[in-house]
Motif scaffolding. Structure first.
Motif, PDB file in Angstrom:
ATOM      1  N   PHE A 669      66.264  86.727  27.254  1.00  0.00           N
ATOM      2  CA  PHE A 669      64.908  86.587  26.725  1.00  0.00           C
ATOM      3  C   PHE A 669      63.915  87.267  27.679  1.00  0.00           C
ATOM      4  CE2 PHE A 669      60.740  84.717  26.365  1.00  0.00           C
ATOM      5  CZ  PHE A 669      60.539  84.664  25.004  1.00  0.00           C
ATOM      6  N   ALA A 670      63.179  88.230  27.157  1.00  0.00           N
ATOM      7  CA  ALA A 670      62.156  88.993  27.893  1.00  0.00           C
ATOM      8  C   ALA A 670      61.946  88.516  29.342  1.00  0.00           C
ATOM      9  CB  ALA A 670      60.848  88.927  27.107  1.00  0.00           C
ATOM     10  N   PRO A 671      62.743  89.005  30.276  1.00  0.00           N
ATOM     11  CA  PRO A 671      62.674  88.462  31.627  1.00  0.00           C
ATOM     12  C   PRO A 671      61.291  88.558  32.283  1.00  0.00           C
ATOM     13  CG  PRO A 671      64.648  89.790  31.391  1.00  0.00           C
ATOM     14  CD  PRO A 671      63.845  89.985  30.135  1.00  0.00           C
ATOM     15  N   TRP A 672      60.500  89.577  31.889  1.00  0.00           N
ATOM     16  CA  TRP A 672      59.169  89.735  32.495  1.00  0.00           C
ATOM     17  C   TRP A 672      58.299  88.509  32.258  1.00  0.00           C
ATOM     18  CZ3 TRP A 672      55.078  89.065  29.297  1.00  0.00           C
ATOM     19  CH2 TRP A 672      55.316  89.184  27.925  1.00  0.00           C
ATOM     20  N   SER A 673      58.635  87.728  31.225  1.00  0.00           N
ATOM     21  CA  SER A 673      57.782  86.603  30.845  1.00  0.00           C
ATOM     22  C   SER A 673      58.101  85.347  31.646  1.00  0.00           C
ATOM     23  CB  SER A 673      57.975  86.280  29.358  1.00  0.00           C
ATOM     24  OG  SER A 673      59.293  85.762  29.159  1.00  0.00           O
ATOM     25  N   GLY A 674      59.251  85.346  32.337  1.00  0.00           N
ATOM     26  CA  GLY A 674      59.681  84.136  33.047  1.00  0.00           C
ATOM     27  C   GLY A 674      60.366  83.145  32.121  1.00  0.00           C
ATOM     28  N   GLY A 675      60.520  83.510  30.826  1.00  0.00           N
ATOM     29  CA  GLY A 675      61.192  82.601  29.882  1.00  0.00           C
ATOM     30  C   GLY A 675      60.245  82.152  28.787  1.00  0.00           C
ATOM     31  N   PRO A 676      60.767  81.535  27.718  1.00  0.00           N
ATOM     32  CA  PRO A 676      59.931  81.197  26.555  1.00  0.00           C
ATOM     33  C   PRO A 676      58.791  80.219  26.874  1.00  0.00           C
ATOM     34  CG  PRO A 676      62.177  80.307  26.326  1.00  0.00           C
ATOM     35  CD  PRO A 676      62.193  81.232  27.503  1.00  0.00           C
ATOM     36  N   LEU A 677      59.054  79.239  27.728  1.00  0.00           N
ATOM     37  CA  LEU A 677      58.007  78.249  28.002  1.00  0.00           C
ATOM     38  C   LEU A 677      56.958  78.831  28.951  1.00  0.00           C
ATOM     39  CD1 LEU A 677      60.514  75.287  28.267  1.00  0.00           C
ATOM     40  CD2 LEU A 677      59.053  75.848  26.317  1.00  0.00           C
ATOM     41  N   SER A 678      57.424  79.638  29.898  1.00  0.00           N
ATOM     42  CA  SER A 678      56.473  80.339  30.774  1.00  0.00           C
ATOM     43  C   SER A 678      55.596  81.276  29.950  1.00  0.00           C
ATOM     44  CB  SER A 678      57.208  81.172  31.826  1.00  0.00           C
ATOM     45  OG  SER A 678      57.758  80.349  32.822  1.00  0.00           O
ATOM     46  N   TRP A 679      56.211  81.919  28.953  1.00  0.00           N
ATOM     47  CA  TRP A 679      55.429  82.846  28.135  1.00  0.00           C
ATOM     48  C   TRP A 679      54.371  82.100  27.334  1.00  0.00           C
ATOM     49  CZ3 TRP A 679      55.378  84.015  22.642  1.00  0.00           C
ATOM     50  CH2 TRP A 679      54.576  85.120  22.339  1.00  0.00           C
ATOM     51  N   LEU A 680      54.743  80.942  26.796  1.00  0.00           N
ATOM     52  CA  LEU A 680      53.752  80.166  26.050  1.00  0.00           C
ATOM     53  C   LEU A 680      52.625  79.718  26.979  1.00  0.00           C
ATOM     54  CD1 LEU A 680      56.060  78.090  23.670  1.00  0.00           C
ATOM     55  CD2 LEU A 680      54.417  79.876  23.010  1.00  0.00           C
ATOM     56  N   ASP A 681      52.973  79.363  28.214  1.00  0.00           N
ATOM     57  CA  ASP A 681      51.914  79.011  29.176  1.00  0.00           C
ATOM     58  C   ASP A 681      51.007  80.200  29.446  1.00  0.00           C
ATOM     59  OD1 ASP A 681      52.594  76.387  29.443  1.00  0.00           O
ATOM     60  OD2 ASP A 681      53.453  76.542  31.462  1.00  0.00           O
ATOM     61  N   MET A 682      51.605  81.378  29.455  1.00  0.00           N
ATOM     62  CA  MET A 682      50.834  82.581  29.761  1.00  0.00           C
ATOM     63  C   MET A 682      49.802  82.851  28.665  1.00  0.00           C
ATOM     64  SD  MET A 682      52.854  85.968  30.912  1.00  0.00           S
ATOM     65  CE  MET A 682      54.103  85.326  31.961  1.00  0.00           C
ATOM     66  N   ILE A 683      50.224  82.716  27.404  1.00  0.00           N
ATOM     67  CA  ILE A 683      49.253  82.992  26.329  1.00  0.00           C
ATOM     68  C   ILE A 683      48.413  81.750  26.029  1.00  0.00           C
ATOM     69  CG2 ILE A 683      50.658  84.820  25.289  1.00  0.00           C
ATOM     70  CD1 ILE A 683      51.331  82.929  23.005  1.00  0.00           C
ATOM     71  N   GLY A 684      48.888  80.590  26.447  1.00  0.00           N
ATOM     72  CA  GLY A 684      48.135  79.351  26.234  1.00  0.00           C
ATOM     73  C   GLY A 684      48.477  78.702  24.908  1.00  0.00           C
ATOM     74  N   ALA A 685      48.545  77.367  24.900  1.00  0.00           N
ATOM     75  CA  ALA A 685      48.930  76.657  23.680  1.00  0.00           C
ATOM     76  C   ALA A 685      47.973  76.934  22.507  1.00  0.00           C
ATOM     77  CB  ALA A 685      49.055  75.164  23.957  1.00  0.00           C
ATOM     78  N   PRO A 686      46.637  77.002  22.747  1.00  0.00           N
ATOM     79  CA  PRO A 686      45.744  77.247  21.597  1.00  0.00           C
ATOM     80  C   PRO A 686      46.047  78.568  20.895  1.00  0.00           C
ATOM     81  CG  PRO A 686      44.490  76.485  23.512  1.00  0.00           C
ATOM     82  CD  PRO A 686      45.893  76.734  23.983  1.00  0.00           C
TER      83      PRO A 686
END
Ligand code: NAD
Length: 730
Positions: A669-686
């Motif tokens: 899974f897209a390693p640059w993102s740190g993983g799916p949950l890290s990616w969601l934190d990056m874009i923010g839940a809203p």
């Protein structure tokens, strides 16, 4: 705490020894840097000191910078804190490089030699690169290199600037851009180290060099008048070609989603245009910029800090050491053979059982093949090969399982066959033996019904190919006890893979997330989305394989089998009828994927992938209006990340670190993102909820935001705050 000590011998040669107390490997901290700085000052100022050896008190030189320190520098001081910290390091290393010489005449410096007994990584090589000579012990196990790019940063303590100036951009490229590691001899060949000597001669040779060194030996090429970069600087015709090529290559490999690779190239290019000290400053600025990018923070957190915590047993229940002495593997097919190899390679005795002797022997033969390949690449000696093979007993006789403390069952994916094997095994082994199944789809709790000891029954789910894939999923059934979990974790540690522990549910964790990704891709084919758009959208967002290539690799008939089983289990609630139409049509035409040389892609007779199969357009004509790239990417990403969120919501995932590390190691899974949950934190839940709402409206309820995500959005929470992992009690 003293990380460095200084001694001076009767001939005036000072030795600074790096030996971090209480650790098997030296890692650099800010306090360590300050100590080294103080000792260097002392040795340079001491008129009795003729030269300095920098070495290690351990079998290796150093494993690198303590990445926890980098994370802390960022948290404490932000961009300025990082920049100041890095410039401080540059100051110390520049001092070593100049070694007290006169700035104009470049005379009168003291020779400084790095004497490397073993592995030297990251700052453990950047520091030697600032010395006047690097001498490495001839230790074939040692790894020398700059692996920073692998965790989303780049060598930012002068390593980038010095290596490029020492070797030229072209030769330095694989070491910087791919984090390529070499043994000492290969590092000498590449020009990274200057000399390789017998381990017992290391310090004597370092001293000899110091005592014979002339003023000119101490001046680095880049500090000499008229220095020209090997291979040419960017404005030189040859250099121009290098940089154009490197830029294209980096973009091709990273698709522009890894900020570190881009920043590294910028630091190299811009640094090549200016004098050395300015180049260091440019390197420091790009390094700061990378560290301030959320991607590098997330990558360091998942791929270094959290992966290491999981490797060291962060989620291991309390239980005495459960290291495996003798493992029984039932089923010597593709998976069983791979599990036998990694176990024997880790020093564990293996009994490999199949229904027929021929099949068992073939399974053992797989190890022999891998070891032969290792010998061809000079990574394995004849003795090692003989040792590993001698540990594997291939047989059909269950009596050979006596004395096994762990069983891993990898027979056909069939409930009745597995139940029969479970009963047979339990008759042959002692009462303490733990039984693990490698099933990919059958519930552990159901399989455990065949066992007399369901508390000793567990899932240990490997990924294919076993010798390459670093993740192992450990599945707790309803009745699985703590000792079984500890056993599985200790086994995974022995074979040097990374474990995640999840609860029992359909497809566990990794397959649960990856199947919707594949299905979303196939669904788009049915809708008339251009297959090339689907595949490229996935790659442009950092997925290693597009969904159509992935299903070709894992095989289309396996997809059909899983679809049928899922439909049977879900009944009317089954949501993937549109996907199945495409999948079944492909299977009906014998296009079963890579193994059949025909799938969503076309292949040549030798199995080389040629391109997307042109028959797709005839069967599923492209729609006139194509969706835009972002929408395709959102569909492909949300298909995966929403499953990760639901797995957390359902209690299948118990620790968010496992959700992220497992996603990167398990299915890339897209390693640059740190993983799916890290990616969601990056874009923010809203923002995530907003995208879900839009996707759900157009494409259906599978994209509906899970309640957890809505709640987090309303409360302004992040996964890494709401589910912050609790430190383990000491
Ligand atoms: P495979 O068909 O290659 O191997 C199965 C082996 O088990 C065969 O050699 C067969 O002869 C042997 N076998 C069958 N019944 C037996 C019995 N009663 N006693 C002894 N040996 C018996 O299959 P595989 O791909 O290695 O998969 C094995 C298991 O691992 C399955 O449960 C599968 O779901 C799981 N798994 C597979 C993958 C994968 O990618 N292939 C990944 C993870 C898990």
């Amino acid at each position: 705490m003293t990380d460095f000590t200084l001694t001076t011998d009767a001939d005036g040669v000072a030795t600074i020894t790096w030996d971090v107390p209480g650790k098997s490997m030296n890692v650099m901290s800010l306090a360590g840097f300050a100590e080294l700085n103080g000792l260097m000052d002392q040795a340079l100022a001491d008129a009795g000191v003729k030269g300095i050896i920098l070495t290690s008190g351990k079998k290796d030189f150093a494993g690198g910078m303590d990445l926890n320190v980098i994370a802390k520098m960022k948290d404490d001081g932000g961009a300025q804190g990082i920049f100041d910290g890095v410039m401080m390091m540059h100051g110390v290393m520049r001092k070593i490089e100049r070694a007290g010489m006169d700035a104009k005449t470049l005379k009168g410096g003291k020779p400084v030699v790095a004497a490397l007994p073993g592995t030297a990584l990251g700052i453990g090589l950047e520091l030697p690169l600032s010395c006047h000579r690097i001498i490495a012990a001839d230790n074939p196990k040692a790894k020398i290199g700059l692996p920073e790019i692998m965790v989303g940063i780049f060598p930012g303590a002068g390593g980038t600037t010095r290596l490029v100036r020492k070797l030229g951009a072209m030769i330095a490229a694989p070491f910087l851009l791919e984090g390529k590691l070499s043994d000492p001899k290969a590092a000498k060949l590449a020009g990274i180290v200057d000399e390789v000597v017998a381990p017992e001669d290391l310090l004597a040779r370092a001293k000899e060099w110091i005592l014979a060194a002339k003023d000119t030996d101490l001046v680095k090429p880049w500090d000499q008048k008229g220095y020209k970069m090997p291979g040419g600087a960017p404005y030189h015709p040859a250099g121009f070609m290098t940089f154009v090529g490197a830029s294209a290559m980096v973009h091709g490999k990273t698709m522009g989603v890894y900020p570190a690779a881009k920043a590294l190239l910028s630091a190299v290019y811009e640094g090549a245009l200016v004098p050395f000290d300015t180049a260091l400053k440019i390197e420091a600025r790009w390094f700061t910029s990378v560290l301030m990018n959320p991607s590098s923070g997330a990558m360091i957190r998942s791929l270094f800090i959290n992966k290491e915590a999981l490797d060291k047993g962060a989620v291991r229940p309390e239980a005495p050491d459960q290291s495996v002495q003798k493992v029984g593997i039932i089923g010597a097919g593709m998976m069983g053979a791979g599990i036998a190899y990694v176990s024997a390679n880790a020093g564990i005795e293996v009994v490999l059982i199949d229904a027929a002797q021929e099949a068992a022997d073939k399974g053992k033969g797989y190890s022999e093949g891998l070891l032969d390949k290792g010998m061809q690449r000079k990574k394995v000696t004849a003795e090692k090969k003989a040792e590993v093979l001698a540990r594997i007993t291939a047989t059909t006789d269950y009596a050979a399982l006596a004395g096994c403390d762990l069983i891993v069952e990898a027979v056909f994916e069939d409930m009745a066959v597995k139940a029969d094997v479970t009963r047979k095994v339990e008759e042959a082994v002692g009462p303490d033996c733990i039984f693990a199944t490698n099933t990919s789809t059958l519930p552990i709790s159901d399989l455990a019904r065949a066992s007399q000891r369901p508390d000793q029954f567990i899932g240990i789910h490997f990924f294919s190919p076993v010798d390459k894939m670093m993740l192992v999923e450990i599945i707790r059934g309803q009745q699985t006890g703590d000792r079984a979990v500890a056993k599985a974790l200790d086994f995974v540690r022995q074979i040097r893979k990374t474990p995640i522990v999840v609860n029992d549910a359909r497809f566990f964790y990794a397959n649960r997330c990856i199947i919707p990704y594949i299905n979303e891709g196939i669904r788009m084919v049915a809708e008339g989305v251009e297959p090339a758009l689907i595949e490229n959208a996935a790659k442009l967002v950092g997925m290693p394989l597009g969904p159509l290539q992935l299903v070709d690799e894992t095989s289309i008939d396996l997809g059909v089998k899983i679809a049928k089983a899922t439909r049977a289990a879900m009944g009317d609630a089954y949501p993937d009828g549109a996907v199945d139409k495409v999948l079944f049509a492909m299977a009906d035409q014998g296009r079963l994927g890579k193994k059949a040389n025909a799938g969503f892609y076309a292949y040549d007779a030798a199995g080389k992938r040629l391109g997307l199969w042109d028959g797709l357009a005839a069967a599923w004509p492209a729609a006139k209006a194509q969706p835009d790239l972002a929408e395709v990417q959102h569909r492909l990403l949300f298909a995966q990340v929403l499953e990760a969120v639901r797995a957390l919501e359902d209690g299948v995932l118990m620790d968010i670190r496992e959700g992220d590390v497992g996603a990167i190691l398990g299915w890339g899974f897209a390693p640059w993102s740190g993983g799916p949950l890290s990616w969601l934190d990056m874009i923010g839940a809203p923002r995530a909820v907003e995208i879900c709402d839009a996707l759900a409206e157009t494409h259906g309820a599978r994209f509906a935001a899970p309640a957890l995500l809505r709640d987090m959005s309303a409360k302004g929470q992040q996964f890494y705050t709401r589910f912050a992992p609790q430190p383990k009690a000491a």
